[in-house]
Write a protein that holds these residues in place. Structure first.
Motif, mmCIF file in Angstrom:
data_model
loop_
_atom_site.group_PDB
_atom_site.id
_atom_site.type_symbol
_atom_site.label_atom_id
_atom_site.label_comp_id
_atom_site.label_asym_id
_atom_site.label_seq_id
_atom_site.Cartn_x
_atom_site.Cartn_y
_atom_site.Cartn_z
ATOM 1 N N ALA A 1 -4.363 -1.181 6.178
ATOM 2 C CA ALA A 1 -5.414 -0.943 7.148
ATOM 3 C C ALA A 1 -5.451 0.558 7.809
ATOM 4 C CB ALA A 1 -4.855 -1.937 8.358
ATOM 5 N N ARG A 2 -4.297 1.065 8.031
ATOM 6 C CA ARG A 2 -4.082 2.367 8.817
ATOM 7 C C ARG A 2 -4.648 3.540 7.825
ATOM 8 N NH1 ARG A 2 -4.503 6.004 11.701
ATOM 9 N NH2 ARG A 2 -2.784 7.138 12.620
ATOM 10 N N ARG A 3 -4.906 3.164 6.624
ATOM 11 C CA ARG A 3 -5.196 4.180 5.640
ATOM 12 C C ARG A 3 -6.677 3.779 5.337
ATOM 13 N NH1 ARG A 3 -3.739 8.464 4.089
ATOM 14 N NH2 ARG A 3 -4.282 8.244 1.869
ATOM 15 N N GLN B 1 7.039 -0.717 -4.001
ATOM 16 C CA GLN B 1 6.308 0.162 -4.628
ATOM 17 C C GLN B 1 4.703 0.197 -4.295
ATOM 18 O OE1 GLN B 1 5.495 -0.629 -8.874
ATOM 19 N NE2 GLN B 1 5.637 1.566 -9.375
ATOM 20 N N TRP B 2 4.082 -0.589 -3.887
ATOM 21 C CA TRP B 2 2.701 -0.797 -3.586
ATOM 22 C C TRP B 2 2.418 -0.115 -2.370
ATOM 23 C CZ3 TRP B 2 1.693 -6.413 -5.200
ATOM 24 C CH2 TRP B 2 1.376 -6.806 -6.360
ATOM 25 N N THR B 3 3.549 -0.587 -1.483
ATOM 26 C CA THR B 3 3.436 0.057 0.096
ATOM 27 C C THR B 3 3.575 1.475 -0.025
ATOM 28 O OG1 THR B 3 4.452 -1.934 1.005
ATOM 29 C CG2 THR B 3 4.410 -0.088 2.247
ATOM 30 N N ALA B 4 4.341 2.240 -0.890
ATOM 31 C CA ALA B 4 4.561 3.523 -1.060
ATOM 32 C C ALA B 4 3.387 4.017 -1.599
ATOM 33 C CB ALA B 4 5.904 3.670 -2.041
ATOM 34 N N HIS B 5 2.768 3.260 -2.775
ATOM 35 C CA HIS B 5 1.500 3.894 -3.254
ATOM 36 C C HIS B 5 0.427 3.915 -2.105
ATOM 37 C CE1 HIS B 5 2.456 2.976 -7.809
ATOM 38 N NE2 HIS B 5 3.190 3.890 -7.085
ATOM 39 N N ALA B 6 0.506 2.971 -1.378
ATOM 40 C CA ALA B 6 -0.516 2.753 -0.243
ATOM 41 C C ALA B 6 -0.512 3.768 0.700
ATOM 42 C CB ALA B 6 -0.514 1.617 0.393
ATOM 43 N N ALA B 7 0.446 4.506 1.036
ATOM 44 C CA ALA B 7 0.988 5.634 1.914
ATOM 45 C C ALA B 7 0.049 6.908 1.569
ATOM 46 C CB ALA B 7 2.161 5.918 1.938
ATOM 47 N N ALA B 8 -0.028 6.982 0.298
ATOM 48 C CA ALA B 8 -1.006 8.256 -0.193
ATOM 49 C C ALA B 8 -2.120 7.826 -0.998
ATOM 50 C CB ALA B 8 0.191 8.990 -1.124
ATOM 51 N N THR C 1 -6.085 6.554 -1.878
ATOM 52 C CA THR C 1 -7.425 6.619 -1.092
ATOM 53 C C THR C 1 -8.115 5.150 -1.389
ATOM 54 O OG1 THR C 1 -8.367 8.007 -2.919
ATOM 55 C CG2 THR C 1 -7.474 9.014 -1.023
ATOM 56 N N SER C 2 -7.750 4.399 -2.432
ATOM 57 C CA SER C 2 -8.612 3.465 -2.666
ATOM 58 C C SER C 2 -7.304 2.144 -3.388
ATOM 59 C CB SER C 2 -9.405 3.627 -4.024
ATOM 60 O OG SER C 2 -8.874 3.991 -5.170
ATOM 61 N N ALA C 3 -7.821 1.141 -3.093
ATOM 62 C CA ALA C 3 -7.225 -0.160 -3.587
ATOM 63 C C ALA C 3 -6.689 0.092 -5.229
ATOM 64 C CB ALA C 3 -7.689 -1.515 -3.286
ATOM 65 N N GLU D 1 10.952 -15.023 4.174
ATOM 66 C CA GLU D 1 10.630 -14.235 5.188
ATOM 67 C C GLU D 1 10.593 -12.817 5.209
ATOM 68 O OE1 GLU D 1 13.263 -13.677 9.559
ATOM 69 O OE2 GLU D 1 12.675 -15.641 8.904
ATOM 70 N N GLY D 2 11.499 -12.270 4.057
ATOM 71 C CA GLY D 2 11.369 -10.565 3.827
ATOM 72 C C GLY D 2 10.449 -10.386 3.060
ATOM 73 N N LEU D 3 9.636 -11.369 2.071
ATOM 74 C CA LEU D 3 8.579 -11.129 1.549
ATOM 75 C C LEU D 3 7.294 -11.219 2.196
ATOM 76 C CD1 LEU D 3 9.252 -13.397 -1.753
ATOM 77 C CD2 LEU D 3 9.002 -10.879 -1.738
ATOM 78 N N ALA D 4 7.484 -12.008 3.358
ATOM 79 C CA ALA D 4 6.391 -11.855 4.441
ATOM 80 C C ALA D 4 6.228 -10.643 5.168
ATOM 81 C CB ALA D 4 6.194 -13.139 5.102
ATOM 82 N N GLN D 5 7.355 -10.166 5.459
ATOM 83 C CA GLN D 5 7.527 -9.099 6.162
ATOM 84 C C GLN D 5 7.003 -7.753 5.436
ATOM 85 O OE1 GLN D 5 11.604 -8.846 7.636
ATOM 86 N NE2 GLN D 5 11.126 -10.217 9.432
ATOM 87 N N LEU D 6 7.390 -7.763 4.156
ATOM 88 C CA LEU D 6 6.914 -6.731 3.258
ATOM 89 C C LEU D 6 5.523 -6.734 3.094
ATOM 90 C CD1 LEU D 6 9.638 -6.753 0.343
ATOM 91 C CD2 LEU D 6 8.993 -4.566 2.011
ATOM 92 N N ARG D 7 4.871 -7.826 2.978
ATOM 93 C CA ARG D 7 3.310 -8.028 2.837
ATOM 94 C C ARG D 7 2.659 -7.637 4.090
ATOM 95 N NH1 ARG D 7 4.991 -13.339 0.717
ATOM 96 N NH2 ARG D 7 4.917 -13.292 -1.343
ATOM 97 N N GLN D 8 3.257 -7.939 5.319
ATOM 98 C CA GLN D 8 2.713 -7.350 6.683
ATOM 99 C C GLN D 8 2.799 -5.766 6.613
ATOM 100 O OE1 GLN D 8 4.840 -9.517 9.562
ATOM 101 N NE2 GLN D 8 3.589 -11.200 9.607
ATOM 102 N N ALA D 9 3.953 -5.222 6.052
ATOM 103 C CA ALA D 9 4.120 -3.718 6.088
ATOM 104 C C ALA D 9 2.785 -3.221 5.154
ATOM 105 C CB ALA D 9 5.323 -3.446 5.488
ATOM 106 N N LEU D 10 2.618 -3.736 3.950
ATOM 107 C CA LEU D 10 1.768 -3.160 3.217
ATOM 108 C C LEU D 10 0.359 -3.438 3.780
ATOM 109 C CD1 LEU D 10 0.544 -2.497 0.534
ATOM 110 C CD2 LEU D 10 1.007 -4.750 -0.600
ATOM 111 N N PHE D 11 -0.122 -4.457 4.305
ATOM 112 C CA PHE D 11 -1.438 -4.859 4.968
ATOM 113 C C PHE D 11 -1.420 -3.612 6.019
ATOM 114 C CE2 PHE D 11 -1.310 -9.362 3.588
ATOM 115 C CZ PHE D 11 -2.085 -9.169 2.553
ATOM 116 N N ALA D 12 -0.400 -3.470 6.768
ATOM 117 C CA ALA D 12 -0.412 -2.515 7.877
ATOM 118 C C ALA D 12 -0.894 -1.202 7.418
ATOM 119 C CB ALA D 12 0.692 -2.351 8.749
ATOM 120 N N VAL D 13 0.013 -0.675 6.226
ATOM 121 C CA VAL D 13 -0.315 0.613 5.833
ATOM 122 C C VAL D 13 -1.888 0.807 5.111
ATOM 123 C CG1 VAL D 13 0.116 2.167 3.878
ATOM 124 C CG2 VAL D 13 2.055 1.061 5.190
#
Length: 70
Positions: free
Chosen positions: A27-29, A52-59, A61-63, A13-25
């Motif tokens: 998408a937002r970017r 780490q990927w979520t933190a990187h996604a916040a800044a 410009t590409s995958a 469940e925790g991993l799924a929530q982290l994945r959702q957060a990453l996808f949200a960031v």
């Protein structure tokens, strides 16, 4: 046995929530993902890596920036 099952469910469940957060960031970017990136995210079972990927996604410009090795 019940405790181990509960821990496994909690981790999943925790991993799924982290994945959702990453996808949200991502998408937002407005960062498009290739199939290989989707596979990396979906197959990742490492909390620290997803964070780490979520933190990187916040800044990023590409995958490729998100998933680059540092």
């Amino acid at each position: 046995e019940g405790k181990a099952e509960g821990q496994a469910e909690g981790k999943a469940e925790g991993l799924a929530q982290l994945r959702q957060a990453l996808f949200a960031v991502l998408a937002r970017r407005d960062i498009a993902l290739a199939a290989r990136h989707l596979d990396q995210i979906e197959s990742c079972g490492d909390f620290a890596q997803l964070v780490q990927w979520t933190a990187h996604a916040a800044a990023a410009t590409s995958a490729d920036e998100v998933f680059a090795l540092h």
